[in-house]
Design an enzyme around this catalytic site. Structure first.
Site, PDB file in Angstrom:
ATOM      1  CG  HIS A  82      -6.399 -15.933  -6.234  1.00  0.00           C
ATOM      2  ND1 HIS A  82      -5.482 -16.587  -6.748  1.00  0.00           N
ATOM      3  CD2 HIS A  82      -7.710 -15.266  -6.511  1.00  0.00           C
ATOM      4  CE1 HIS A  82      -6.538 -16.022  -7.868  1.00  0.00           C
ATOM      5  NE2 HIS A  82      -7.544 -15.879  -7.819  1.00  0.00           N
ATOM      6  CG  ASP A  83      -9.381 -18.539  -6.149  1.00  0.00           C
ATOM      7  OD1 ASP A  83      -9.858 -17.780  -5.712  1.00  0.00           O
ATOM      8  OD2 ASP A  83      -9.250 -19.317  -7.704  1.00  0.00           O
TER       9      ASP A  83
ATOM     10  CG  ASP B 280     -11.331 -16.036 -13.564  1.00  0.00           C
ATOM     11  OD1 ASP B 280     -10.779 -16.070 -13.005  1.00  0.00           O
ATOM     12  OD2 ASP B 280     -12.917 -16.061 -13.760  1.00  0.00           O
TER      13      ASP B 280
ATOM     14  CG  ASP C 129      -6.444 -12.894 -13.502  1.00  0.00           C
ATOM     15  OD1 ASP C 129      -7.107 -13.422 -14.455  1.00  0.00           O
ATOM     16  OD2 ASP C 129      -6.269 -13.255 -12.535  1.00  0.00           O
TER      17      ASP C 129
ATOM     18  CD  GLU D  29      -9.621 -20.358 -12.444  1.00  0.00           C
ATOM     19  OE1 GLU D  29      -9.546 -20.358 -10.556  1.00  0.00           O
ATOM     20  OE2 GLU D  29     -10.055 -19.674 -12.923  1.00  0.00           O
TER      21      GLU D  29
ATOM     22  CG  ASP E  76      -1.694   1.157   1.777  1.00  0.00           C
ATOM     23  OD1 ASP E  76      -1.594   2.255   1.053  1.00  0.00           O
ATOM     24  OD2 ASP E  76      -2.480   1.377   2.934  1.00  0.00           O
TER      25      ASP E  76
ATOM     26  CG  ASP F 275      -1.540   1.695  -4.060  1.00  0.00           C
ATOM     27  OD1 ASP F 275       0.224   1.672  -3.920  1.00  0.00           O
ATOM     28  OD2 ASP F 275      -1.643   1.903  -2.558  1.00  0.00           O
TER      29      ASP F 275
HETATM   30  C1  NOJ Z   1     -11.753 -18.366 -10.495  1.00  0.00           C
HETATM   31  C2  NOJ Z   1     -10.626 -16.800  -9.883  1.00  0.00           C
HETATM   32  O1  NOJ Z   1      -9.632 -17.520  -9.672  1.00  0.00           O
HETATM   33  C3  NOJ Z   1     -11.206 -17.016  -8.188  1.00  0.00           C
HETATM   34  O2  NOJ Z   1     -10.745 -16.187  -7.786  1.00  0.00           O
HETATM   35  C4  NOJ Z   1     -12.601 -16.133  -9.402  1.00  0.00           C
HETATM   36  O3  NOJ Z   1     -13.587 -16.043  -7.892  1.00  0.00           O
HETATM   37  C5  NOJ Z   1     -13.410 -16.822  -9.860  1.00  0.00           C
HETATM   38  N1  NOJ Z   1     -12.748 -17.132 -10.989  1.00  0.00           N
HETATM   39  C6  NOJ Z   1     -14.611 -16.202 -10.591  1.00  0.00           C
HETATM   40  O4  NOJ Z   1     -13.875 -15.080 -10.930  1.00  0.00           O
END
Ligand code: NOJ
Length: 561
Positions: A333-334, A204, A100, A271, A23, A31
């Site tokens: 991040h998931d 994505d 992304d 992805e 930040d 940012d």
């Molecule tokens: C996959 C992404 O990695 C995730 O973070 C996102 O919430 C979903 N696709 C929807 O875009």
């Protein structure tokens, strides 16, 4: 062919979640200026490519994966000028930038959707997937299709008395790529970023872009929860909603667009989920004419065992033989931060071993920000969660929620793997320039786990990453050679051994990798007597003694003749 050709096959990727990296303003949100100020750190780590989770305009319902303007930057992250500066700063450091790209859906706040839902005859109506409900009175969804996260992916809109389709969350309506205007806009938008110098895109949920045009019901399936191999769940197959064959064709169309840009080449990494056969089809059936790379999430949940990883390497090599190439990823991040899958006692040793594997097998590795300093999952209370995926589960009793958290690897509340980068032991862990509430709480362990401490400790995980990354960069056998697994009968059970080799100027370069997945010292005959040590996961290592190789618990080494 120039040297530059297919550089992406040799590259290493570092994922930044922009909200959480640095930040610069003091508002508790990361940012672009903050990121620019830390590029030397990433350069020093020795990765080449940085992939950024989305920072386009967005109401941030899904923290950027709900885009409301594809050709602008969200003000909280900066301006288009900051973006151009970011590209310049990355390229000046001889690094690459990957954005992304969320093609499947927009935010429901995107002007297109606002228009689309305004009336049945609006010109943008057909930009999204609208259907009548089931007869007789239309108050039931058009068919049995489920979204990735909630129940039915159909959402009723009373204004026009129809249902729209959303593969992910309800505020992320799917675009309709069967409408040529949509496809054309998105392809041109991709060109817009490529002209700005972007080196590639992470795509994505690409397998969800096209659904069955006949809207047939998905058949029954025996699966309750989704897995790496298939998105079937809740006893429904995903036959007509995920990896519908038109998505493979779409991959080829996208490849053509990015191949319009050369010097340097650009690349696409998908992805996608599904069986290895399906994943490979995204890259091309016979020849590599689709996506350059796809994420292979099978690595994430694989138990840390020599045998399990040997089998996985065999599988990846079977489905992604040269000229295709696998990918290796352990955190993002998931999902739960990978190091938090290990018991704390040997967590760092295991993480180092994992690093040695990830950076020496054949394939393109991706490192998630903070992974290199051993940042742990921040197990935050569910009741205060910000992740929109978690909202659906708040109504469940705690016991059920905890069970679901575990079986989904924390994918139903993703806050814990997204907390701010831990730079030092100061307030806010050095993430914000002043004392403030950061958007997600800093992990309480920041006084011990942070970048400064990692750099002060010569035997840290950070330096292990750096050693292996540097070696990989300058060693053709490691960054582009073939891989051959050693016969497990010639080494102890807990050891995974393989060679990497490449021909350089007519001479063979051969590298030997030995990884000890066991918790005990392992000693065995050294088949390459005049070898020397190129790298080890620990700096004090002396694995070569006389006729034998001796590995410490969880040690990984690289030898050369
Ligand atoms: C996959 C992404 O990695 C995730 O973070 C996102 O919430 C979903 N696709 C929807 O875009």
């Amino acid at each position: 062919m120039t040297d530059n050709d297919q550089w992406w096959k040799k590259t290493t990727i570092y994922q930044i979640y922009p909200r959480s990296f640095k930040d610069s303003t003091g508002n508790g949100i990361g940012d672009l200026r903050g990121i620019i100020s830390k590029l030397d750190y990433i350069k020093d780590l020795s990765v080449e490519t940085i992939w950024f989770s989305p920072f386009y305009s967005s109401p941030q319902g899904d923290f950027g994966y709900d885009i409301s303007d594809y050709q602008n930057i969200a003000p909280e992250y900066g301006t288009m000028e900051d973006f151009d500066d970011l590209v310049k700063n990355i390229h000046d450091r001889k690094m690459k930038i990957v954005l992304d790209m969320v093609l499947n859906h927009t935010s429901d706040q995107h002007n297109w959707f606002i228009e689309s839902r305004s009336s049945r005859d609006n010109p943008k109506r057909d930009w999204y997937v609208w259907r009548d409900g089931k007869k007789p009175n239309g108050k039931a969804p058009p068919n049995n299709w489920k979204s990735f996260v909630t129940g039915s992916g159909w959402h009723y809109d009373s204004k026009t008395d129809q249902w729209y389709w959303a593969s992910f969350l309800p505020f992320q309506p799917d675009l309709n790529y069967r409408n040529p205007e949509v496809k054309k806009f998105m392809m041109d938008m991709i060109r817009f970023w490529l002209r700005k110098g972007v080196d590639g895109f992470r795509l994505d949920i690409l397998g969800a872009v096209y659904e069955d045009p006949k809207f047939r019901d998905n058949p029954l399936s025996w699966k309750l929860i989704p897995s790496e191999d298939s998105m079937d769940m809740l006893f429904r197959s995903s036959k007509y909603t995920v990896n519908y064959p038109d998505n493979f064709e779409f991959s080829k169309d996208l490849r053509k667009v990015i191949d319009e840009f050369q010097n340097p080449q650009r690349f696409l990494i998908g992805e996608v989920s599904g069986s290895l056969e399906e994943l490979r089809t995204f890259c091309g059936k016979e020849s590599p004419d689709g996506l350059n790379l796809v994420y292979l999430f099978q690595s994430m949940g694989t138990k840390l065992s020599a045998n399990k990883f040997r089998k996985l390497i065999q599988k990846f090599e079977k489905y992604f033989p040269d000229p295709f190439i696998p990918t290796w990823v352990f955190s993002n991040h998931d999902i739960i931060r990978h190091i938090s899958r290990f018991k704390e006692q040997n967590a760092i040793k295991k993480a180092k071993l994992n690093t040695a594997l990830q950076l020496t097998v054949r394939g393109v590795p991706t490192i998630y920000y903070g992974e290199e300093i051993g940042m742990r999952q921040n197990f935050l209370p569910f009741d205060k969660s910000l992740d929109a995926v978690s909202y659906n589960f708040k109504k469940y009793p705690k016991l059920i929620r905890n069970l679901l958290l575990r079986i989904t690897d924390y994918a139903i509340n993703r806050d814990g793997c997204r907390t701010p980068m831990q730079w030092n032991k100061n307030e806010t862990a050095g993430f914000s320039p002043k004392l403030t509430d950061t958007w997600l709480p800093i992990n309480r362990n920041y006084k011990s786990i942070n970048v400064e401490n990692s750099i002060d400790n010569k035997d840290s995980l950070f330096y292990c990453y750096q050693r292996f990354l540097k070696l990989r960069k300058k060693t053709p056998a490691l960054n582009s050679g073939k891989i051959d697994l050693m016969d497990p009968k010639t080494i102890p059970n807990e050891i995974l051994g393989y060679t990497r080799s490449a021909i350089i100027d007519g001479n063979e370069q051969k590298i030997y990798v030995y990884l000890n997945f066991g918790s005990k010292i392992a000693s065995f005959h050294n088949p390459i007597p005049n070898s020397h040590l190129l790298a080890s996961t620990t700096i004090s290592s002396q694995p070569l003694n006389g006729q034998n190789i001796t590995l410490q618990p969880f040690e990984g080494i690289i030898l050369e003749k």
